[in-house]
Design an enzyme around this catalytic site. Structure first.
Site, PDB file in Angstrom:
ATOM      1  CB  SER A 290      -0.940   0.010   1.209  1.00  0.00           C
ATOM      2  OG  SER A 290      -0.203  -0.046   2.421  1.00  0.00           O
TER       3      SER A 290
ATOM      4  CE1 TYR B 198      -2.308   0.600  -2.561  1.00  0.00           C
ATOM      5  CE2 TYR B 198      -2.620   2.979  -2.732  1.00  0.00           C
ATOM      6  CZ  TYR B 198      -2.972   1.761  -2.187  1.00  0.00           C
ATOM      7  OH  TYR B 198      -3.973   1.692  -1.256  1.00  0.00           O
TER       8      TYR B 198
ATOM      9  NE  ARG C 158       5.674  10.989   0.089  1.00  0.00           N
ATOM     10  CZ  ARG C 158       4.919  10.440   1.038  1.00  0.00           C
ATOM     11  NH1 ARG C 158       5.443   9.546   1.855  1.00  0.00           N
ATOM     12  NH2 ARG C 158       3.646  10.762   1.157  1.00  0.00           N
TER      13      ARG C 158
END
Length: 328
Positions: free
Chosen positions: A77, A142, A281
């Site tokens: 996750s 993801y 990020r």
């Protein structure tokens, strides 16, 4: 009712197990404990230490009981990790879920609840708050893996009649208000527990990833939903998938910036959070806020722990009282 919960030793899964037990149901947990904790599973709950990548082992557990539903939380996750190792994330999440869904079809399970994600809406071409009809545009492997699984469930319904609920979570946070469960990822990557650790001097200064987003203070904005509210939504939703499959966004509908989260931790703790700016990020979206109107209208669900300070307070109390996290 009898329910099988995969990933029931994890953060969200363990709170859903508690909600099911509190409602008087019988629960079994299937988990490989790669990230979950044995101590997160309540005493007396049957545990199957199984990896879903093994179809035969998965099918054996599904076939053991006449399950009224299977609730699927087991998954990799981390958005950032999926950007670093995309094929692993895509393969692992897709194949493990495929095995479980096929086992449910093969052994007569009628209802399936899937832990999906707001990361489906990671792209820039969308409005806020985000409705279920918004453009699916994952910004990470993801998120892509979760959408792939949603499509598998669509065809499992169309061809085999397996009714499902795909619940697109926004940011689950907080802890059980009775102190029975909390958030303990290793390593911890979520903002609220990391900020709490920083203020409790249990780790380095908090790194805030990106202060140049097009938001009110330059930091990312997220919709935080208390994990107990999220768990209670599952109880209601189980009654709504007898005749049809559903897709719901699951959030509070309020966006809080990363800097506002830090301020909340400071109010709750009475201390300053040591933090420092860091680069963005990969895969992070500027703003993710839910429109949960459909869920509320169709099920009557309403969050009881919607205020950010209440969410942070339960997380702070659990983390303060469990300095090392779970023992196992």
């Amino acid at each position: 009712m009898r329910y099988l919960v995969t990933g029931g030793a994890g953060f969200v899964g363990s709170h859903v197990v508690l909600a099911l037990l509190d409602a008087g149901h019988t629960v079994a947990v299937l988990d490989n404990f790669s990230t979950g904790h044995h101590d997160a599973v309540p005493v007396g709950v049957q545990v199957h230490d199984i990896d879903l990548i093994d179809y035969k082992a998965t099918a054996r557990i599904v076939a053991q009981e006449s399950w009224d539903a299977v609730l699927h939380f087991a998954a990799l996750s981390l958005v950032g990790a999926s950007m670093q190792d995309p094929f692993f994330y895509l393969r692992q999440n897709y194949l493990t879920s495929m095995n479980l869904i096929q086992a449910c079809v093969d052994h007569g399970v009628k209802k399936f609840v899937f832990s999906s994600t707001a990361a489906l809406f990671g792209g820039p071409e969308r409005s806020t708050p985000i409705a279920e009809t918004a453009l699916i545009q994952p910004s990470s492997p993801y998120g892509e893996s979760k959408f792939m699984i949603e499509r598998v469930l669509h065809w499992a319904d169309q061809i085999y009649g397996l009714k499902s609920a795909c619940l697109r979570y926004f940011n689950a946070a907080g802890a059980d208000h009775k102190g029975r469960a909390g958030e303990d990822h290793r390593p911890e990557t979520h903002l609220i527990p990391r900020a709490i650790d920083a203020v409790l001097d249990r780790g380095p200064a908090l790194k805030l990833f990106g202060l140049d987003y097009p938001t009110r203070d330059g930091s990312c904005v997220r919709d935080y939903i208390h994990v107990t509210d999220l768990a209670e939504a599952h109880i209601r939703i189980l009654d709504y998938i007898n005749a049809r499959s559903v897709v719901y966004n699951l959030g509070n509908g309020h966006g809080y910036s990363n800097l506002e989260v830090i301020q909340s931790v400071e109010r709750v703790s009475g201390r300053k959070v040591p933090w420092e700016p860091a680069e963005r990020r990969q895969g992070d979206s500027a703003t993710l806020v839910a429109d949960s109107t459909t869920l509320r209208r169709e099920t009557g669900w309403l969050p009881r722990w919607g205020e950010l300070d209440k969410i942070v307070e339960t997380a702070f109390i659990w983390r303060q009282n469990n300095a090392g996290g779970y023992k196992a």
